[in-house]
Motif scaffolding. Structure first.
Motif, PDB file in Angstrom:
ATOM      1  N   VAL A  39       0.861  -1.184   0.000  1.00 53.81           N
ATOM      2  CA  VAL A  39       0.000   0.000   0.000  1.00 53.81           C
ATOM      3  C   VAL A  39       0.893   1.226   0.000  1.00 53.81           C
ATOM      4  O   VAL A  39       2.059   1.156   0.364  1.00 53.81           O
ATOM      5  CB  VAL A  39      -0.938   0.027   1.231  1.00 53.81           C
ATOM      6  N   GLY A  40       0.352   2.343  -0.387  1.00 54.34           N
ATOM      7  CA  GLY A  40       1.098   3.598  -0.350  1.00 54.34           C
ATOM      8  C   GLY A  40       0.886   4.308   0.975  1.00 54.34           C
ATOM      9  O   GLY A  40       0.164   3.832   1.855  1.00 54.34           O
ATOM     10  N   PRO A  64       2.945   7.308   6.966  1.00 56.91           N
ATOM     11  CA  PRO A  64       3.604   8.500   6.426  1.00 56.91           C
ATOM     12  C   PRO A  64       3.812   8.377   4.918  1.00 56.91           C
ATOM     13  O   PRO A  64       3.925   7.265   4.390  1.00 56.91           O
ATOM     14  CB  PRO A  64       4.957   8.519   7.145  1.00 56.91           C
ATOM     15  N   LEU A  65       3.850   9.496   4.241  1.00 59.11           N
ATOM     16  CA  LEU A  65       4.073   9.490   2.797  1.00 59.11           C
ATOM     17  C   LEU A  65       5.526   9.148   2.474  1.00 59.11           C
ATOM     18  O   LEU A  65       5.823   8.620   1.414  1.00 59.11           O
ATOM     19  CB  LEU A  65       3.694  10.831   2.185  1.00 59.11           C
ATOM     20  N   LYS A  66       6.430   9.470   3.403  1.00 58.22           N
ATOM     21  CA  LYS A  66       7.840   9.147   3.197  1.00 58.22           C
ATOM     22  C   LYS A  66       8.151   7.813   3.850  1.00 58.22           C
ATOM     23  O   LYS A  66       7.602   7.475   4.882  1.00 58.22           O
ATOM     24  CB  LYS A  66       8.741  10.219   3.801  1.00 58.22           C
ATOM     25  N   GLY A  67       9.053   7.073   3.237  1.00 57.89           N
ATOM     26  CA  GLY A  67       9.448   5.774   3.773  1.00 57.89           C
ATOM     27  C   GLY A  67       9.109   4.683   2.794  1.00 57.89           C
ATOM     28  O   GLY A  67       8.077   4.736   2.131  1.00 57.89           O
ATOM     29  N   PHE A  85       3.368   0.923  14.412  1.00 54.38           N
ATOM     30  CA  PHE A  85       4.165   0.669  13.216  1.00 54.38           C
ATOM     31  C   PHE A  85       5.433   1.491  13.281  1.00 54.38           C
ATOM     32  O   PHE A  85       5.502   2.499  13.980  1.00 54.38           O
ATOM     33  CB  PHE A  85       3.387   0.945  11.919  1.00 54.38           C
ATOM     34  N   GLU A  86       6.454   1.003  12.577  1.00 49.92           N
ATOM     35  CA  GLU A  86       7.751   1.677  12.559  1.00 49.92           C
ATOM     36  C   GLU A  86       8.419   1.425  11.216  1.00 49.92           C
ATOM     37  O   GLU A  86       8.083   0.450  10.539  1.00 49.92           O
ATOM     38  CB  GLU A  86       8.630   1.168  13.694  1.00 49.92           C
TER      39      GLU A  86
END
Length: 111
Positions: A39-40, A64-67, A85-86
């Motif tokens: 998923v995004g 988050p959008l980044k990662g 989550f991490e």
């Protein structure tokens, strides 16, 4: 998704569950299983169905959008323990990348 017990927090992972994220294909998880949902970033809906008759758990979560990858702990999410989550870093790959460059070994030539 990670269905491992969290010993430090005394959280036991469910024995057998079916997890659905958004409208993706549901996946079964036994205790100590780990699998991937692609998923995004952004908001997602998760549904967890239990094989033992426990009431179905449904909630939303936002990534988050980044990662590149995140590891979501099912036991932490079920118990409301944050962060559940991490960012996921594959330690094996990370340690190989951090290691010193391999040294060349000279071997005698075969006759």
């Amino acid at each position: 998704m990670d269905n491992h017990s969290v010993e430090a927090l005394n959280l036991r992972a469910p024995d057998l569950i079916t997890v659905t994220v958004d409208k993706l294909k549901p996946l079964e998880f036994f205790r100590n299983d780990r699998d991937i949902f692609k998923v995004g970033g952004g908001k997602h809906r998760i549904t967890i169905e239990f094989s033992d008759g426990t009431e179905t758990f449904t909630t939303t979560f936002a990534l988050p959008l980044k990662g590149d990858m995140f590891l979501l702990s099912i036991p932490k999410m079920l118990n409301g323990t944050e962060p559940y989550f991490e960012p996921y870093i594959n330690n094996e790959i990370q340690s190989r990348n951090d290691a010193e460059p391999a040294q060349e070994i000279e071997a005698p030539l075969a006759p």
